[in-house]
Design an enzyme around this catalytic site. Sequence first.
Site, PDB file in Angstrom:
ATOM      1  CE  LYS A 163      22.457 -10.106  13.659  1.00 48.44           C
ATOM      2  NZ  LYS A 163      21.339 -10.064  14.864  1.00 48.44           N
ATOM      3  CD  GLU A 213      14.470   2.318   7.597  1.00 47.70           C
ATOM      4  OE1 GLU A 213      14.190   3.174   8.432  1.00 47.70           O
ATOM      5  OE2 GLU A 213      13.892   1.329   7.503  1.00 47.70           O
ATOM      6  CB  CYS A 230      11.786   3.043  11.456  1.00 45.37           C
ATOM      7  SG  CYS A 230      11.180   2.495  10.008  1.00 45.37           S
TER       8      CYS A 230
END
Length: 507
Positions: free
Chosen positions: A191, A266, A300
């Site tokens: 997705k 994550e 991130c």
Amino acid sequence: MKETVTNELITEVGTMKRDHYQMIINGQRVESVANEVMDTYNPAKGEKLATVAKATREDAEKAVQAARESFDHGKWRRWPVGRRARVMNKIAEIMRDRFKELVEMEVLNSGKSVGAAIAQINQAVEDFEFYAGAIVGHRGTVNNMPYGFFNYTHKEPVGVCAQIIPWNYPVMMAAWKIAPAIAAGCSVVVKPASLTPVTAILINEICHEAGVPEGVVNTIPGSGAVVGDYLVEHEDVDKVAFTGSTPIGKDIMAKASGTLKRITLELGGKSPNIVFEDADIDAAVAGSLFGIYFNTGQSCEARSRMFVHESIYDKYLEKFVEKTKKLNLGDPFDKATHVGSIISREQLEIIDGYVNSAVEDGATVLTGGEELTIEGHENGHWYAPTVIVDVTPDMAAVREEIFGPVVVVEKFSDEKDVVARANDSRYGLAAAIWTTDQGRATRVSHQLEAGVVMVNSPFSAFPGTPFGGYKESGIGRELAVESLDLYMEDKSVLSYYGSKPINPFGV
Ligand code: NAP
Ligand code: MG
């Protein structure tokens, strides 16, 4: 094998673009059952790029059933690993053949600089090669047993995996997820983020071109709240691997508990970057610039909290600000561009909101802190690389993930104190330290609460290095050999070969 591809490859832009992208279910390019379509954009220009088939729950159901069927009755997981590995190397080869298309569409859909896209797609290619190799040598154990008994572990794929990926690294995150999963023999439903669905679709096409059987890799662009949720709660999905924000990660963990799915998360970060008094200042400046501004800070593991020792603070900061001002923002396809656009208007407003709130609370912006207008890209979303000082530990800009090209700078005077301040965060993804003292490098690396520590290195991840977080930055490690085990179950097979039959009850 072809050489690593460079910028020279991208000459004419737009030649690879289609007007419409279909989703992929069971090896077929298809429209949504309800015929739903969404627009996808080029954020650098703020203009529509293409339309994309938009999955509903009905499409998600079809994708899960295709994955289930391929896992339960298909051949992929039953093939010898060498054969799976050969197909995965073929995926890498076709990615190189279609490199121009991947780079072009990645840049057009994400607004990142061409240099960043090339580096990330090269890494994605190497991820498939890495896991093709790693799976061949991945094996169970033979264990010490009492006389007559024999025990070994057999590694088996976990099953159907939902893989939910973010918009900041569309190709790379697809590779980080798909490569270990299919190497292990799993079937996946990918997705992609609603903002950047195009290149995940292309990777799925390439998987089929390389010989991955139908149903093993399926890609369904669509709303996270609608189809993401559906996948996370689905009884026929055995595992969810998610990269994205910490709040959604927590939500997924809670929802996955209903079926006790395996999870890999994550999530966000607020990673410290510590410059000690004995650092090579020029190397630290260069590496720290990359650490925060790479991928426009939408990363991130962006090193967004910079701690500088008081004895070098003025000298270091002067150089850092001077070089920040020299960074080029502009046409993402221009080789000279260092920093690309922001992904969306909403994200730009979030970034600007953090900067403004810091200023209202007494912080000082040394450079940046404003939206930019870029010639030829007037409707795009551009934000100036920003350095903020005079911050306090309680400010939102210091505590929360900004996900943009914004660094907050603090001064420190001793090692123990800076380690405590670096660890004062609910996140624990990455940390960078700059020092020429090997003893300090080791000591501090071991004290930092982070899944990844960089010592004098701007780079945090290569195929083979475990990547993932402590604390609220996530669960599990990606990109390394051990990631394979997150897509596998260890089955313990225990046999008795003794010469005398055993009669435990003695009856
Ligand atoms: P997000 O909401 O966490 O989205 C990441 C992925 O999860 C997307 O594919 C998203 O789909 C999907 N999703 C959203 N809601 C879901 C749900 N309820 N169930 C299952 N899947 C769901 O992240 P975002 O909105 O793109 O960005 C928000 C913030 O997240 C950023 O500002 C940044 O702080 C952080 N972020 C972190 C990373 C990272 O690498 N750790 C990456 C991206 C963003 P849709 O695209 O359809 O919403
Ligand atoms: Mg979201």
